[in-house]
Design a protein around this motif. Structure first.
Motif, PDB file in Angstrom:
ATOM      1  N   MET A   1     -29.966  -4.298  17.368  1.00  0.00           N
ATOM      2  CA  MET A   1     -31.328  -4.057  16.936  1.00  0.00           C
ATOM      3  C   MET A   1     -31.312  -3.612  15.477  1.00  0.00           C
ATOM      4  O   MET A   1     -30.561  -2.724  15.099  1.00  0.00           O
ATOM      5  N   THR A   2     -32.171  -4.215  14.682  1.00  0.00           N
ATOM      6  CA  THR A   2     -32.273  -3.879  13.270  1.00  0.00           C
ATOM      7  C   THR A   2     -33.536  -3.046  13.048  1.00  0.00           C
ATOM      8  O   THR A   2     -34.603  -3.369  13.559  1.00  0.00           O
ATOM      9  N   VAL A   3     -33.380  -1.990  12.293  1.00  0.00           N
ATOM     10  CA  VAL A   3     -34.510  -1.127  11.974  1.00  0.00           C
ATOM     11  C   VAL A   3     -34.899  -1.380  10.519  1.00  0.00           C
ATOM     12  O   VAL A   3     -34.051  -1.342   9.625  1.00  0.00           O
ATOM     13  N   ASP A   4     -36.162  -1.640  10.302  1.00  0.00           N
ATOM     14  CA  ASP A   4     -36.682  -1.842   8.955  1.00  0.00           C
ATOM     15  C   ASP A   4     -36.997  -0.479   8.358  1.00  0.00           C
ATOM     16  O   ASP A   4     -37.925   0.203   8.818  1.00  0.00           O
ATOM     17  N   PRO A   5     -36.242  -0.028   7.349  1.00  0.00           N
ATOM     18  CA  PRO A   5     -36.459   1.310   6.790  1.00  0.00           C
ATOM     19  C   PRO A   5     -37.875   1.525   6.262  1.00  0.00           C
ATOM     20  O   PRO A   5     -38.427   2.612   6.399  1.00  0.00           O
ATOM     21  N   ALA A   6     -38.469   0.513   5.687  1.00  0.00           N
ATOM     22  CA  ALA A   6     -39.833   0.659   5.149  1.00  0.00           C
ATOM     23  C   ALA A   6     -40.841   0.866   6.280  1.00  0.00           C
ATOM     24  O   ALA A   6     -41.729   1.714   6.174  1.00  0.00           O
ATOM     25  N   LYS A   7     -40.682   0.113   7.375  1.00  0.00           N
ATOM     26  CA  LYS A   7     -41.593   0.282   8.513  1.00  0.00           C
ATOM     27  C   LYS A   7     -41.395   1.655   9.161  1.00  0.00           C
ATOM     28  O   LYS A   7     -42.356   2.299   9.573  1.00  0.00           O
ATOM     29  N   PHE A   8     -40.146   2.081   9.252  1.00  0.00           N
ATOM     30  CA  PHE A   8     -39.857   3.403   9.814  1.00  0.00           C
ATOM     31  C   PHE A   8     -40.511   4.487   8.963  1.00  0.00           C
ATOM     32  O   PHE A   8     -41.182   5.381   9.477  1.00  0.00           O
ATOM     33  N   ALA A   9     -40.325   4.418   7.661  1.00  0.00           N
ATOM     34  CA  ALA A   9     -40.900   5.417   6.755  1.00  0.00           C
ATOM     35  C   ALA A   9     -42.424   5.430   6.849  1.00  0.00           C
ATOM     36  O   ALA A   9     -43.054   6.490   6.844  1.00  0.00           O
ATOM     37  N   GLN A  10     -43.025   4.248   6.962  1.00  0.00           N
ATOM     38  CA  GLN A  10     -44.486   4.171   7.072  1.00  0.00           C
ATOM     39  C   GLN A  10     -44.959   4.800   8.386  1.00  0.00           C
ATOM     40  O   GLN A  10     -45.958   5.521   8.418  1.00  0.00           O
ATOM     41  N   HIS A  11     -44.234   4.536   9.459  1.00  0.00           N
ATOM     42  CA  HIS A  11     -44.589   5.110  10.765  1.00  0.00           C
ATOM     43  C   HIS A  11     -44.537   6.638  10.713  1.00  0.00           C
ATOM     44  O   HIS A  11     -45.458   7.321  11.183  1.00  0.00           O
ATOM     45  N   ILE A  12     -43.482   7.178  10.134  1.00  0.00           N
ATOM     46  CA  ILE A  12     -43.348   8.633  10.020  1.00  0.00           C
ATOM     47  C   ILE A  12     -44.463   9.203   9.147  1.00  0.00           C
ATOM     48  O   ILE A  12     -45.066  10.234   9.478  1.00  0.00           O
ATOM     49  N   ALA A  13     -44.756   8.541   8.049  1.00  0.00           N
ATOM     50  CA  ALA A  13     -45.828   9.008   7.158  1.00  0.00           C
ATOM     51  C   ALA A  13     -47.168   9.022   7.890  1.00  0.00           C
ATOM     52  O   ALA A  13     -47.962   9.960   7.738  1.00  0.00           O
ATOM     53  N   ASP A  14     -47.422   7.991   8.696  1.00  0.00           N
ATOM     54  CA  ASP A  14     -48.670   7.944   9.469  1.00  0.00           C
ATOM     55  C   ASP A  14     -48.743   9.102  10.459  1.00  0.00           C
ATOM     56  O   ASP A  14     -49.798   9.717  10.644  1.00  0.00           O
ATOM     57  N   LEU A  15     -47.626   9.413  11.115  1.00  0.00           N
ATOM     58  CA  LEU A  15     -47.599  10.532  12.060  1.00  0.00           C
ATOM     59  C   LEU A  15     -47.863  11.858  11.355  1.00  0.00           C
ATOM     60  O   LEU A  15     -48.631  12.691  11.842  1.00  0.00           O
TER      61      LEU A  15
END
Length: 174
Positions: A1-15
């Motif tokens: 499984m590959t994690v997209d760092p930009a999507k991860f960072a955006q998800h955390i920022a939204d939270l």
């Protein structure tokens, strides 16, 4: 499984951005204020990895808020349980442990309890929450609603931490 760092960072920022809008945060702040203004102590408990959060709440050098941390090791440090009790693999699942921990603690009527458990289903957590509510204390739970709702309670009552808390702070962990 590959994690997209930009999507991860955006998800955390939204939270993080959603935190100030969470009405449970405001309710929790009100309970903290009520306890401290009333001369109460913030009593924090977490077992396993959740104990780290309780450690962040209580015992900070230079802290201005009166706090105390309840822990499984209190059974040995302040009670008469043998050291081997802490080696039990099922200790955090045993509801009877909660009463012993609570009975060892210097608890006052105005104290606020914060119980931390990612799942909120283990016996000691649910029993401690039950006893706290029976004694008339306010209770804040820090937990994962998604995790807690996905697993069965390990307490004989079938209840979970989220069923007992006055305020549930969802850590939003999957």
């Amino acid at each position: 499984m590959t994690v997209d760092p930009a999507k991860f960072a955006q998800h955390i920022a939204d939270l993080v951005r959603a935190i100030p809008e969470d009405p449970e945060i405001v309710r929790a702040a009100g309970l903290f204020t009520k306890a401290v203004r009333g001369g109460g102590v913030i009593q924090a408990f977490g077992s396993g990895h959740s104990e780290a959060v309780a450690m962040e709440i209580a015992g900070r050098a230079g802290g201005l808020v009166p706090t105390s941390k309840l822990a499984l090791r209190d059974l040995v440090l302040y009670g008469d349980a043998p050291r081997s009790e802490l080696d039990r693999y099922d200790l955090e699942r045993d509801p009877s442990v909660a009463r012993a921990i609570l009975d060892l603690a210097p608890v006052h009527p105005g104290d606020l309890f914060v119980i931390i458990s990612n799942s909120g289903v283990n016996g000691v957590v649910v029993e401690l929450a039950t006893l706290v509510k029976q004694r008339g204390h306010d209770l804040i739970a820090i937990t994962s609603r998604a995790h807690g709702e996905a697993v069965a309670s390990r307490h004989p009552s079938g209840r979970k931490l989220i069923d007992l808390a006055d305020v549930v702070l969802d850590n939003r962990a999957p």
